[in-house]
Design a protein around this motif. Structure first.
Motif, mmCIF file in Angstrom:
data_model
loop_
_atom_site.group_PDB
_atom_site.id
_atom_site.type_symbol
_atom_site.label_atom_id
_atom_site.label_comp_id
_atom_site.label_asym_id
_atom_site.label_seq_id
_atom_site.Cartn_x
_atom_site.Cartn_y
_atom_site.Cartn_z
ATOM 1 N N ASP A 178 0.824 -1.209 0.000
ATOM 2 C CA ASP A 178 0.000 0.000 0.000
ATOM 3 C C ASP A 178 0.863 1.266 0.000
ATOM 4 O OD1 ASP A 178 -2.337 1.475 -0.031
ATOM 5 O OD2 ASP A 178 -2.539 1.498 2.161
ATOM 6 N N VAL A 179 1.880 1.271 -0.864
ATOM 7 C CA VAL A 179 2.755 2.448 -0.950
ATOM 8 C C VAL A 179 2.818 2.998 -2.381
ATOM 9 C CG1 VAL A 179 4.212 1.848 1.017
ATOM 10 C CG2 VAL A 179 4.778 0.960 -1.245
ATOM 11 N N VAL A 216 11.726 -7.425 -0.094
ATOM 12 C CA VAL A 216 11.255 -6.134 -0.595
ATOM 13 C C VAL A 216 9.877 -5.771 -0.031
ATOM 14 C CG1 VAL A 216 10.539 -4.886 -2.675
ATOM 15 C CG2 VAL A 216 12.671 -6.180 -2.665
ATOM 16 N N PRO A 217 8.871 -6.676 -0.035
ATOM 17 C CA PRO A 217 7.574 -6.289 0.555
ATOM 18 C C PRO A 217 7.693 -5.819 1.994
ATOM 19 C CG PRO A 217 7.342 -8.290 -0.729
ATOM 20 C CD PRO A 217 8.812 -8.019 -0.640
ATOM 21 N N ARG A 218 8.540 -6.473 2.765
ATOM 22 C CA ARG A 218 8.716 -6.064 4.166
ATOM 23 C C ARG A 218 9.341 -4.671 4.245
ATOM 24 N NH1 ARG A 218 12.395 -9.246 8.730
ATOM 25 N NH2 ARG A 218 12.030 -7.768 10.438
ATOM 26 N N LYS A 219 10.334 -4.412 3.412
ATOM 27 C CA LYS A 219 10.965 -3.094 3.403
ATOM 28 C C LYS A 219 9.963 -2.012 3.021
ATOM 29 C CE LYS A 219 15.582 -4.866 2.182
ATOM 30 N NZ LYS A 219 16.408 -4.248 3.235
ATOM 31 N N LEU A 220 9.096 -2.321 2.056
ATOM 32 C CA LEU A 220 8.098 -1.338 1.635
ATOM 33 C C LEU A 220 7.060 -1.101 2.732
ATOM 34 C CD1 LEU A 220 7.590 -2.444 -2.085
ATOM 35 C CD2 LEU A 220 8.842 -0.449 -1.243
ATOM 36 N N ARG A 221 6.695 -2.144 3.466
ATOM 37 C CA ARG A 221 5.782 -1.947 4.600
ATOM 38 C C ARG A 221 6.440 -1.089 5.676
ATOM 39 N NH1 ARG A 221 4.555 -7.444 3.433
ATOM 40 N NH2 ARG A 221 5.996 -8.147 5.069
ATOM 41 N N LEU A 223 8.644 1.225 5.083
ATOM 42 C CA LEU A 223 8.605 2.592 4.559
ATOM 43 C C LEU A 223 7.234 3.217 4.790
ATOM 44 C CD1 LEU A 223 9.821 4.918 2.913
ATOM 45 C CD2 LEU A 223 9.103 3.705 0.839
ATOM 46 N N ARG A 224 6.177 2.447 4.559
ATOM 47 C CA ARG A 224 4.822 2.968 4.780
ATOM 48 C C ARG A 224 4.624 3.385 6.234
ATOM 49 N NH1 ARG A 224 0.335 -1.427 4.418
ATOM 50 N NH2 ARG A 224 1.431 -1.942 6.351
ATOM 51 N N ALA A 225 5.023 2.515 7.166
ATOM 52 C CA ALA A 225 4.863 2.831 8.589
ATOM 53 C C ALA A 225 5.691 4.049 8.970
ATOM 54 C CB ALA A 225 5.264 1.618 9.427
ATOM 55 N N PHE A 226 6.913 4.136 8.461
ATOM 56 C CA PHE A 226 7.789 5.270 8.777
ATOM 57 C C PHE A 226 7.203 6.563 8.225
ATOM 58 C CE2 PHE A 226 11.480 8.022 7.946
ATOM 59 C CZ PHE A 226 12.046 8.046 9.205
ATOM 60 N N ALA A 227 6.639 6.496 7.030
ATOM 61 C CA ALA A 227 6.053 7.696 6.432
ATOM 62 C C ALA A 227 4.865 8.191 7.254
ATOM 63 C CB ALA A 227 5.622 7.393 5.004
ATOM 64 N N HIS A 241 17.336 11.842 3.626
ATOM 65 C CA HIS A 241 17.676 10.542 3.037
ATOM 66 C C HIS A 241 17.183 9.427 3.949
ATOM 67 C CE1 HIS A 241 20.163 8.011 0.348
ATOM 68 N NE2 HIS A 241 20.248 7.231 1.404
ATOM 69 N N ILE A 242 16.654 8.343 3.331
ATOM 70 C CA ILE A 242 16.201 7.173 4.077
ATOM 71 C C ILE A 242 16.935 5.949 3.553
ATOM 72 C CG2 ILE A 242 14.213 5.709 4.672
ATOM 73 C CD1 ILE A 242 12.423 8.128 4.143
ATOM 74 N N ASP A 243 17.419 5.108 4.459
ATOM 75 C CA ASP A 243 18.168 3.904 4.081
ATOM 76 C C ASP A 243 17.476 2.681 4.693
ATOM 77 O OD1 ASP A 243 20.023 1.944 3.468
ATOM 78 O OD2 ASP A 243 21.753 3.218 3.888
ATOM 79 N N LEU A 244 16.992 1.775 3.826
ATOM 80 C CA LEU A 244 16.310 0.562 4.285
ATOM 81 C C LEU A 244 17.110 -0.695 3.948
ATOM 82 C CD1 LEU A 244 12.636 1.389 3.180
ATOM 83 C CD2 LEU A 244 13.653 1.681 5.456
#
Length: 259
Positions: A178-179, A216-221, A223-227, A241-244
């Motif tokens: 959902d990003v 990758v899906p976990r990293k994107l989730r 990112l969503r929570a962090f945003a 800058h964001i580093d995942l």
């Protein structure tokens, strides 16, 4: 032979005669139906479900001439020809014998990203499986831009996915996490790793996101929570800058204070 036996024999004879006539009728109808099918021809090729793949182009790919024998048409073979169009994802072919119509139903690919050339000019669309589609004459899609791909037409080989696996994982992962609305650009780097650029969020401008490899899906989730939890809130120190790259961690770099 008694009269009762004669009557019984007569009834049986009539029954067998009726059965015989019925079987003969069925066989005759079957032969007539077979003969009719053998002479049935394609009067029209009807195409439905297309938006960007012109119906006339689909008909040319199908390679079924009008007046062709309907019995000679192989639906699976015709469908295989049709899906060679870069916009066509699936196709079903159904002979409609009573009307002389060969019905081709098409499902087109859905754009998930727009590849651009080094100057930022649109080159072609990509679906979530990494298949490329040429730019349509009309209609545009609000999808992330993809940098770093070859700008040459990759759909000349329709059965081959041209995009790297790292990019395909991101394209598939965006809606699952959902990003999709959060990502503005995707950059494929020389080592096939992917860097994202977000849309502006809260007080922050568009931010680069180093994704790295791994889940990758976990990293994107993440990112969503962090945003939602951090970027959307007011912050005295803007993040630049964001580093995942490190699983389970969000590493950020903040903008230095002036003076």
């Amino acid at each position: 032979m008694t009269s009762e036996s004669a009557n019984t024999f007569g009834r049986r004879a009539l029954r067998f005669a009726g059965i015989g006539l019925l079987v003969a009728g069925i066989v005759a109808l079957g032969l007539l139906g077979w003969q009719w099918r053998a002479t049935a021809t394609v009067d029209r090729v009807a195409v439905t479900g297309t938006q960007h793949a012109p119906a006339d182009t689909v008909r040319r790919l199908a390679r079924v001439d009008r007046s062709a024998s309907m019995m000679a048409v192989e639906p699976t073979l015709v469908a295989d020809r049709v899906v060679r169009h870069p916009w066509v994802k699936t196709a079903t072919v159904e002979p409609q014998w009573m009307y002389g119509v060969l019905a081709i139903s098409v499902t087109e690919r859905t754009p998930a990203a727009l590849a651009v050339d080094p100057q930022g000019r649109p080159a072609y669309y990509l679906d979530r499986a990494g298949h490329a589609m040429p730019l349509p004459d009309s209609a545009g899609y609000d999808v992330p831009l993809v940098w770093g791909l070859d700008a040459e037409a990759p759909w000349t080989q329709p059965d081959t996915v041209q995009t790297p696996a790292s990019l395909r994982r991101v394209l598939k992962g965006l809606p699952k996490a959902d990003v999709t609305d959060l990502v503005a650009e995707i950059e494929l780097r020389a080592d096939d790793t992917v860097q994202l650029t977000t849309t502006p969020i809260g007080p922050h401008d568009a931010l680069p996101v180093r994704l790295g490899t791994g889940d990758v899906p976990r990293k994107l989730r993440t990112l969503r929570a962090f945003a939602r939890q951090v970027l959307g809130a007011s912050s005295p120190t803007p993040i630049e800058h964001i580093d995942l790259r490190f699983d389970g961690q969000v590493v950020t770099r903040t903008q230095p204070n002036d003076g």
